[in-house]
Design a protein around this motif. Structure first.
Motif, PDB file in Angstrom:
ATOM      1  N   LEU A   1       0.866  -1.154   0.000  1.00 20.68           N
ATOM      2  CA  LEU A   1       0.000   0.000   0.000  1.00 20.68           C
ATOM      3  C   LEU A   1       0.915   1.219   0.000  1.00 20.68           C
ATOM      4  CD1 LEU A   1      -3.160   0.434   2.132  1.00 20.68           C
ATOM      5  CD2 LEU A   1      -1.642   2.345   1.686  1.00 20.68           C
ATOM      6  N   THR A   2       0.827   2.035  -1.019  1.00 21.46           N
ATOM      7  CA  THR A   2       1.632   3.255  -1.103  1.00 21.46           C
ATOM      8  C   THR A   2       0.712   4.440  -0.880  1.00 21.46           C
ATOM      9  OG1 THR A   2       3.132   2.212  -2.666  1.00 21.46           O
ATOM     10  CG2 THR A   2       3.213   4.596  -2.530  1.00 21.46           C
ATOM     11  N   SER A   3       1.146   5.343  -0.018  1.00 19.20           N
ATOM     12  CA  SER A   3       0.342   6.491   0.369  1.00 19.20           C
ATOM     13  C   SER A   3       1.121   7.773   0.167  1.00 19.20           C
ATOM     14  CB  SER A   3      -0.030   6.343   1.851  1.00 19.20           C
ATOM     15  OG  SER A   3      -0.597   7.527   2.357  1.00 19.20           O
ATOM     16  N   LYS A   4       0.414   8.873  -0.055  1.00 21.31           N
ATOM     17  CA  LYS A   4       1.072  10.183  -0.120  1.00 21.31           C
ATOM     18  C   LYS A   4       1.554  10.606   1.268  1.00 21.31           C
ATOM     19  CE  LYS A   4      -1.612  11.775  -4.055  1.00 21.31           C
ATOM     20  NZ  LYS A   4      -2.569  12.780  -4.539  1.00 21.31           N
ATOM     21  N   ASN A   5       0.942  10.052   2.321  1.00 15.65           N
ATOM     22  CA  ASN A   5       1.350  10.316   3.702  1.00 15.65           C
ATOM     23  C   ASN A   5       1.301   8.993   4.456  1.00 15.65           C
ATOM     24  OD1 ASN A   5       1.437  10.913   6.471  1.00 15.65           O
ATOM     25  ND2 ASN A   5       0.741  12.994   6.084  1.00 15.65           N
TER      26      ASN A   5
ATOM     27  N   GLY B   1       4.068   2.003   2.574  1.00 17.22           N
ATOM     28  CA  GLY B   1       5.146   2.949   2.317  1.00 17.22           C
ATOM     29  C   GLY B   1       4.604   4.255   1.792  1.00 17.22           C
ATOM     30  N   GLU B   2       5.524   5.155   1.427  1.00 15.14           N
ATOM     31  CA  GLU B   2       5.144   6.479   0.959  1.00 15.14           C
ATOM     32  C   GLU B   2       5.618   6.693  -0.462  1.00 15.14           C
ATOM     33  OE1 GLU B   2       5.674  11.035   2.498  1.00 15.14           O
ATOM     34  OE2 GLU B   2       5.321   9.439   3.941  1.00 15.14           O
ATOM     35  N   GLY B   3       4.813   7.407  -1.245  1.00 13.11           N
ATOM     36  CA  GLY B   3       5.168   7.727  -2.615  1.00 13.11           C
ATOM     37  C   GLY B   3       4.427   8.952  -3.097  1.00 13.11           C
TER      38      GLY B   3
ATOM     39  N   ASP C   1       5.407  -2.231  12.004  1.00 16.51           N
ATOM     40  CA  ASP C   1       6.795  -1.994  12.389  1.00 16.51           C
ATOM     41  C   ASP C   1       7.472  -1.185  11.289  1.00 16.51           C
ATOM     42  OD1 ASP C   1       9.226  -2.147  13.726  1.00 16.51           O
ATOM     43  OD2 ASP C   1       9.729  -4.085  12.820  1.00 16.51           O
ATOM     44  N   VAL C   2       7.783   0.080  11.583  1.00 12.29           N
ATOM     45  CA  VAL C   2       8.305   1.000  10.582  1.00 12.29           C
ATOM     46  C   VAL C   2       9.833   1.023  10.578  1.00 12.29           C
ATOM     47  CG1 VAL C   2       8.346   3.408   9.808  1.00 12.29           C
ATOM     48  CG2 VAL C   2       6.251   2.440  10.790  1.00 12.29           C
ATOM     49  N   ASP C   3      10.394   0.896   9.380  1.00 15.14           N
ATOM     50  CA  ASP C   3      11.826   1.121   9.160  1.00 15.14           C
ATOM     51  C   ASP C   3      11.951   2.589   8.765  1.00 15.14           C
ATOM     52  OD1 ASP C   3      14.352   1.542   8.010  1.00 15.14           O
ATOM     53  OD2 ASP C   3      14.436  -0.475   7.162  1.00 15.14           O
ATOM     54  N   PRO C   4      12.467   3.456   9.666  1.00 18.60           N
ATOM     55  CA  PRO C   4      12.491   4.889   9.375  1.00 18.60           C
ATOM     56  C   PRO C   4      13.365   5.266   8.170  1.00 18.60           C
ATOM     57  CG  PRO C   4      13.421   4.436  11.559  1.00 18.60           C
ATOM     58  CD  PRO C   4      12.978   3.138  10.982  1.00 18.60           C
TER      59      PRO C   4
END
Length: 113
Positions: free
Chosen positions: A10-14, A54-56, A31-34
């Protein structure tokens, strides 16, 4: 024998907002990998398809289908009217990934273990 779906992205703008949303609504532990700004989803249900958030630049949801040979599958996709998007690339310890668009323009992923 058919090929299973093995992963979702899932890619999100935020991504932070999306992770909070899905965590709150569905009880997912993420669990986020910064460094990568990518969160591995643990549904806690012991079933279903694993994935990540993730973000895109644009929002999307891509499912990854397990295949024996990503390059050969991309060639078959092209022969049937699909379009190669991302050529096969190796993720150490995970496998080879690639993406394509189907004839309707939906993006789909391939995962060669």
């Amino acid at each position: 024998m058919g090929k299973p779906i093995a992963w979702f992205d899932l890619t999100s703008k935020n991504a932070a907002t999306s992770r909070a949303f899905y965590s709150e609504i569905f009880g997912w532990k993420i669990d986020v990998d910064p460094q990568m700004n990518y969160g591995m989803v643990d549904t806690g249900a012991g079933e279903g398809i694993p994935g990540g958030i993730g973000e895109g630049d644009s929002a999307s949801l891509v499912m990854y289908i397990v295949v024996d040979d990503a390059e050969a599958t991309l060639k078959a996709v092209e022969a049937q009217g699909g379009e190669r998007v991302t050529p096969p690339y190796e993720i150490p310890g995970i496998g080879t990934m690639a993406t394509f668009k189907d004839p309707d323009g939906l993006q789909v992923g391939l995962w060669q273990r």
